[in-house]
Design an enzyme around this catalytic site. Sequence first.
Site, PDB file in Angstrom:
ATOM      1  N   ASP A  64     -33.803  19.584  -3.582  1.00 43.51           N
ATOM      2  CA  ASP A  64     -32.981  19.097  -2.465  1.00 43.51           C
ATOM      3  C   ASP A  64     -31.503  19.423  -2.714  1.00 43.51           C
ATOM      4  O   ASP A  64     -30.654  19.188  -1.853  1.00 43.51           O
ATOM      5  CB  ASP A  64     -33.212  17.601  -2.199  1.00 43.51           C
ATOM      6  CG  ASP A  64     -32.829  16.715  -3.365  1.00 43.51           C
ATOM      7  OD1 ASP A  64     -32.549  17.233  -4.458  1.00 43.51           O
ATOM      8  OD2 ASP A  64     -32.804  15.471  -3.174  1.00 43.51           O
ATOM      9  N   SER A  65     -31.212  20.032  -3.883  1.00 40.91           N
ATOM     10  CA  SER A  65     -29.870  20.576  -4.123  1.00 40.91           C
ATOM     11  C   SER A  65     -29.542  21.612  -3.055  1.00 40.91           C
ATOM     12  O   SER A  65     -28.374  21.976  -2.883  1.00 40.91           O
ATOM     13  CB  SER A  65     -29.787  21.200  -5.518  1.00 40.91           C
ATOM     14  OG  SER A  65     -30.865  22.090  -5.724  1.00 40.91           O
ATOM     15  N   ASP A 103     -39.049  19.245  -3.688  1.00 36.47           N
ATOM     16  CA  ASP A 103     -38.407  17.934  -3.801  1.00 36.47           C
ATOM     17  C   ASP A 103     -38.663  17.120  -2.545  1.00 36.47           C
ATOM     18  O   ASP A 103     -38.513  17.639  -1.427  1.00 36.47           O
ATOM     19  CB  ASP A 103     -36.885  18.140  -3.897  1.00 36.47           C
ATOM     20  CG  ASP A 103     -36.351  17.816  -5.272  1.00 36.47           C
ATOM     21  OD1 ASP A 103     -37.054  17.167  -6.068  1.00 36.47           O
ATOM     22  OD2 ASP A 103     -35.201  18.222  -5.544  1.00 36.47           O
ATOM     23  N   LYS A 132     -41.779  16.496  -6.156  1.00 38.69           N
ATOM     24  CA  LYS A 132     -40.949  15.796  -7.150  1.00 38.69           C
ATOM     25  C   LYS A 132     -40.287  14.605  -6.480  1.00 38.69           C
ATOM     26  O   LYS A 132     -39.730  14.743  -5.379  1.00 38.69           O
ATOM     27  CB  LYS A 132     -39.905  16.749  -7.738  1.00 38.69           C
ATOM     28  CG  LYS A 132     -38.975  16.058  -8.752  1.00 38.69           C
ATOM     29  CD  LYS A 132     -38.224  17.050  -9.626  1.00 38.69           C
ATOM     30  CE  LYS A 132     -37.041  17.701  -8.961  1.00 38.69           C
ATOM     31  NZ  LYS A 132     -36.001  16.770  -8.498  1.00 38.69           N
ATOM     32  N   GLU A 134     -37.662  11.183  -7.400  1.00 39.14           N
ATOM     33  CA  GLU A 134     -36.717  10.650  -8.386  1.00 39.14           C
ATOM     34  C   GLU A 134     -37.033   9.194  -8.689  1.00 39.14           C
ATOM     35  O   GLU A 134     -37.403   8.430  -7.791  1.00 39.14           O
ATOM     36  CB  GLU A 134     -35.286  10.796  -7.862  1.00 39.14           C
ATOM     37  CG  GLU A 134     -34.866  12.253  -7.694  1.00 39.14           C
ATOM     38  CD  GLU A 134     -33.410  12.414  -7.277  1.00 39.14           C
ATOM     39  OE1 GLU A 134     -32.673  11.405  -7.207  1.00 39.14           O
ATOM     40  OE2 GLU A 134     -33.007  13.564  -7.022  1.00 39.14           O
ATOM     41  N   GLU A 201     -32.714  14.662 -16.469  1.00 41.88           N
ATOM     42  CA  GLU A 201     -31.412  15.215 -16.052  1.00 41.88           C
ATOM     43  C   GLU A 201     -30.258  14.358 -16.576  1.00 41.88           C
ATOM     44  O   GLU A 201     -30.295  13.118 -16.502  1.00 41.88           O
ATOM     45  CB  GLU A 201     -31.330  15.285 -14.517  1.00 41.88           C
ATOM     46  CG  GLU A 201     -29.963  15.813 -14.051  1.00 41.88           C
ATOM     47  CD  GLU A 201     -29.898  16.207 -12.570  1.00 41.88           C
ATOM     48  OE1 GLU A 201     -30.930  16.107 -11.878  1.00 41.88           O
ATOM     49  OE2 GLU A 201     -28.799  16.612 -12.148  1.00 41.88           O
TER      50      GLU A 201
END
Length: 305
Positions: A64-65, A103, A132, A134, A201
């Site tokens: 999602d970056s 993501d 993915k 978080e 991270e």
Amino acid sequence: MSIFPTRGNGSSLDHAKVTVPELMQRKTLAAGSPNKKITCLTAYDYPTGRLVDEAGVDVVLVGDSLGMVMLGYENTLPVTVEEMLHHTRAVRRGVKRAFLIADMPYASYHVSGKETVRNAARFVKAGAEAVKIEGGEKRAALVERLVDAEIPVVGHIGLTPQSLLAMGGYKVQGKSLKDVEQLMHDALALERCGACCVVLEGIPREVAALITHEIEIPTIGIGAGPDCDGQVLVFHDLLGLTFGPPAKFVRRYADLGTVITSAVQNFKDDVKSGGYPSDAESYHLPKDTLVTLQAIAERKRAMTV
Ligand code: KIV
């Protein structure tokens, strides 16, 4: 139809399609031999997915970056499921061998278990081989639900960019003993609930090494030191295609920003000076058509004199 997955050219393990079981095996392989470490890069469209895949990287992450490096958002929070799906489909068309992770964006797995599974299934239908999410311990039930729905899950703990507001900025996590303990609980909870690997991270090297040693699923680090089972970087960071100063852990392998600016300026200068396009870069009429055309033009000119 064969039920066996495509295995690249089939000649060696390095060319085989990367799957969940293969990825999970790399835990033991990475421990003894650095050349078996998992390599992972983000990609956001067909050409970047294809280039990364053909370069032999094991895992491609549609991160999602993309909200920041592709769409110009200030952070990842505005990214929507529709945006992620659009990019996931494009990357899917370029990736053949690598394992493809998508993501889940902010708010796509925060409302209910049912909605989370529904959203995650959309990513699988778009071609992702895992999603993915978080968060650690607090996502345990969700991870279980997704795994139950046959959707492989990658965890992501430490500096989780979607927690930007709660963290009060992008800060290295896991610096106090209490925080280290929580990170360990998070990693163990993800493992217990069936995550196939976990991204670490923005945490101290020592903490990442400890977690990597303690859990049996592979760890993929970003800003977490060299002792993880693999490493991930954002494609645009690696190539110098971002605008701000890079984070401490970023190694720039190329400065494509400068290369692109110079190419664009050269194009602009050539157009303005008449140097582009040249005659050789132009299409031409067949000779006989050209002769006829010239004769017609000549006749017209003669009639007007
Ligand atoms: O969105 C992303 O690119 C990521 C990586 C930094 C792990 O989550």
